[in-house]
Motif scaffolding. Structure first.
Motif, PDB file in Angstrom:
ATOM      1  N   THR A  44       1.055  -1.244   0.013  1.00  0.00           N
ATOM      2  CA  THR A  44      -0.045   0.262  -0.253  1.00  0.00           C
ATOM      3  C   THR A  44       0.994   1.072   0.331  1.00  0.00           C
ATOM      4  N   PHE A  45      -0.117   2.046  -0.131  1.00  0.00           N
ATOM      5  CA  PHE A  45       0.502   3.777  -0.517  1.00  0.00           C
ATOM      6  C   PHE A  45       1.441   3.684   0.752  1.00  0.00           C
ATOM      7  N   HIS A 318      -0.779   1.992  -5.859  1.00  0.00           N
ATOM      8  CA  HIS A 318      -1.228   2.816  -6.386  1.00  0.00           C
ATOM      9  C   HIS A 318      -1.890   3.519  -7.246  1.00  0.00           C
ATOM     10  N   ASP A 319      -2.718   3.744  -7.510  1.00  0.00           N
ATOM     11  CA  ASP A 319      -3.110   4.875  -8.798  1.00  0.00           C
ATOM     12  C   ASP A 319      -2.747   5.232  -9.315  1.00  0.00           C
ATOM     13  N   LYS A 321      -0.776   8.832 -10.916  1.00  0.00           N
ATOM     14  CA  LYS A 321      -1.101  10.352 -10.855  1.00  0.00           C
ATOM     15  C   LYS A 321      -1.292  11.125 -11.647  1.00  0.00           C
ATOM     16  N   TRP A 347      -5.996  11.600  -9.605  1.00  0.00           N
ATOM     17  CA  TRP A 347      -5.482  10.350  -9.315  1.00  0.00           C
ATOM     18  C   TRP A 347      -6.270   9.754 -10.532  1.00  0.00           C
ATOM     19  N   SER A 429      -8.270   5.167   2.159  1.00  0.00           N
ATOM     20  CA  SER A 429      -8.661   4.371   0.812  1.00  0.00           C
ATOM     21  C   SER A 429      -7.484   3.310   0.479  1.00  0.00           C
ATOM     22  N   ASN A 432      -4.020   3.748  -1.575  1.00  0.00           N
ATOM     23  CA  ASN A 432      -3.278   5.469  -1.517  1.00  0.00           C
ATOM     24  C   ASN A 432      -4.052   5.897  -0.233  1.00  0.00           C
ATOM     25  N   LYS A 436      -5.692  11.253   0.316  1.00  0.00           N
ATOM     26  CA  LYS A 436      -6.753  11.116  -0.516  1.00  0.00           C
ATOM     27  C   LYS A 436      -7.915  10.912  -0.274  1.00  0.00           C
TER      28      LYS A 436
END
Ligand code: BGP
Length: 474
Positions: A44-45, A318-319, A321, A347, A429, A432, A436
């Motif tokens: 995870t972030f 993560h997504d 950017k 995002w 999130s 994220n 976020k």
């Protein structure tokens, strides 16, 4: 006042246990697959997890008081399976169930309709260890027992229930992209696990009919209507493929008990179609929902993809950017393109209010069921200013534009029973972290630092209160 929305329209907001509760090992709770997954470095972030989250477990009264102040008509939250059955299928943990009973009573005391999600991704880790979670048919019985326990306990208090949240997301990210637990990249296993989840969903709904005959139940689906990239018939066909592959593959099964034929053929030819055992179709058909929950964030735009297309799997957890769009797709069916007519969020999610109207209409004409928007909202980097102000006008604009499209959809004939924004408070999130933010309530915590978890009303709080008070006016 706005005449489009029915008087009993459920103006709500939504959350999920792992993303808000914290108290990850308190009062008998067993670990979930997310407790496990977030402890593996790189998943995870910045390694953020839900151990404390926004500590709703201890702040629930304060949070419900804020909901009441806002005039919220409904609140969608999820129950953590491993609070109820710490090892998934063994002894019941009475303390866990009592937490949710207190929360439900608190909501009812403020005339807020509880909408309970039974599964928002936090599978008891014990079931993953025992038999591979969703990959074993044993889970159909275990999930049913967990659901029946809750139906029986709360049938007089809770009318609206959501079975599985975004099966299309937890299955694809869990078994195809390895971004969610159990971190697998194997499409054969994915389709098998997905089929088993369909069976579990249907069985829980069939049980619900017996126990709560006057209640309403349905799954929540992450619905992104598919657009063609151009008017080239090849792209139009690609969009139809995407609609069936990404949406119909789940929605047809929920509503009709059958998989879409074209996609079934495509998978069968590649040895990927799931194993249909005797009795499966009958079970699927016995568990039809009362309504479809739609989680709406964005549409998808698709172009033709030749059979020899190769797509890079993204290793990032993560997504992307803003501006880092990567083409993805399924060779021979479609590839996803950036829709250049649409703005994007921080995002890189495309912002498309009209897509919500299009999606609600497609669902209505294909399935003829009532719909509840169970999630919709804007993730952004909010800023807490010195005087305790968060000026989230961008969020107000986003939600206002989506509500306008809801009104249009109702006028078009969509039977819409409610709208839950994502989310009420800021929360975790999944991939994220805490940066976020989605809430009407700012929660003072940093990426890795808990701070004081103080709640601060954002500008959007007062705005949504007026929306509710005027039944969709404003
Ligand atoms: C949906 C999930 C929610 C929530 C939301 C926002 O897919 O059901 O739990 O997380 O998306 O997503 P994200 O946190 O990735 O911005």
């Amino acid at each position: 006042h706005n005449d489009a929305f029915p008087n009993n329209f459920l103006w709500g907001s939504a959350s999920a246990a792992y993303q808000i509760e914290g108290g990850w090992n308190e009062e008998g709770k067993g670990p979930s697959v997310w407790d496990h997954f977030t402890r593996i470095p790189g998943n995870t972030f910045k390694g953020t997890n839900g151990d404390v989250a926004v500590d709703h477990y201890h702040h629930y009264k304060e949070d419900v008081a804020l909901m009441a102040e806002m005039g919220l008509k409904a609140y969608r939250f999820s129950i953590a399976w491993s609070r109820i059955f710490p090892d998934g299928n063994g002894a019941l943990n009475e303390q866990g169930i009592q937490f949710y009973e207190r929360l439900i009573d608190e909501l009812l005391g403020h005339e807020i309709e509880p909408i309970v999600t039974l599964y928002h991704w936090d599978l008891p880790q014990a079931l993953q260890d025992q038999y591979g979670g969703w990959e074993s048919r044993q889970i159909i019985e275990d999930f049913n027992r967990y659901c029946v326990t809750l139906f029986e306990r709360f049938k007089d208090k809770v009318k609206y229930w959501v079975t599985l949240n975004e099966q299309n997301v937890f299955i694809r990210l869990g078994y195809e992209e390895a971004k969610h637990p159990p971190g697998v990249t194997d499409r054969k296993r994915m389709y098998e696990a997905n089929h088993i989840a369909n069976l579990a969903n249907a069985k829980a709904i069939a049980s619900f009919r017996e126990i709560v005959p006057d209640g309403k139940i349905g799954p929540s689906f992450a619905y992104g209507p598919a657009y063609p990239y151009s008017n080239d018939p090849g792209d139009v066909l690609a969009a139809e493929n995407a609609e069936e592959y990404l949406n119909g593959w789940w929605l047809d099964v929920y509503c009709d008990g059958e998989y879409p034929k074209t996609i079934w053929k495509y998978l069968e030819q590649r040895g990927l179609s799931p194993t249909l055992e005797e009795g499966d179709t009958a079970l699927l058909k016995s568990g039809k929902p009362d309504f479809l929950g739609v989680n709406y964030y964005q549409t998808g735009t698709f172009a033709e993809s030749p059979l020899n297309d190769v797509f890079q799997s993204s290793k990032e957890n993560h997504d992307g950017k803003k501006g880092q769009f990567k083409e993805s797709g399924i060779a021979g069916l479609f590839k996803r393109k950036r829709n250049n007519t649409l703005e994007t969020t921080d995002w890189d999610w495309e912002i498309d209010p009209i897509g919500l109207r299009i999606g609600l209409r497609r669902i209505t004409s294909r399935y003829r069921l009532p719909v509840m928007v169970t999630e919709n909202g804007l993730g952004a980097f909010d800023k807490l200013e010195k005087n305790n102000v968060v000026q989230d006008d961008y969020r107000i604009d986003y939600i206002r534009q989506h509500i306008e499209q809801l009104q249009a959809a109702i006028t078009d004939g969509v039977d819409l029973i409610g709208y839950c924004t994502w989310s009420f408070t800021d929360l975790l999130s999944w991939l994220n972290g805490y940066q976020k933010r989605y809430g009407f309530i700012y929660v003072d915590r940093d990426e890795t630092d808990e701070k004081d978890l103080r709640r601060v009303k954002k500008k959007s709080f007062d705005w949504y209160r007026t929306v509710i008070a005027t039944n969709g006016g404003n």
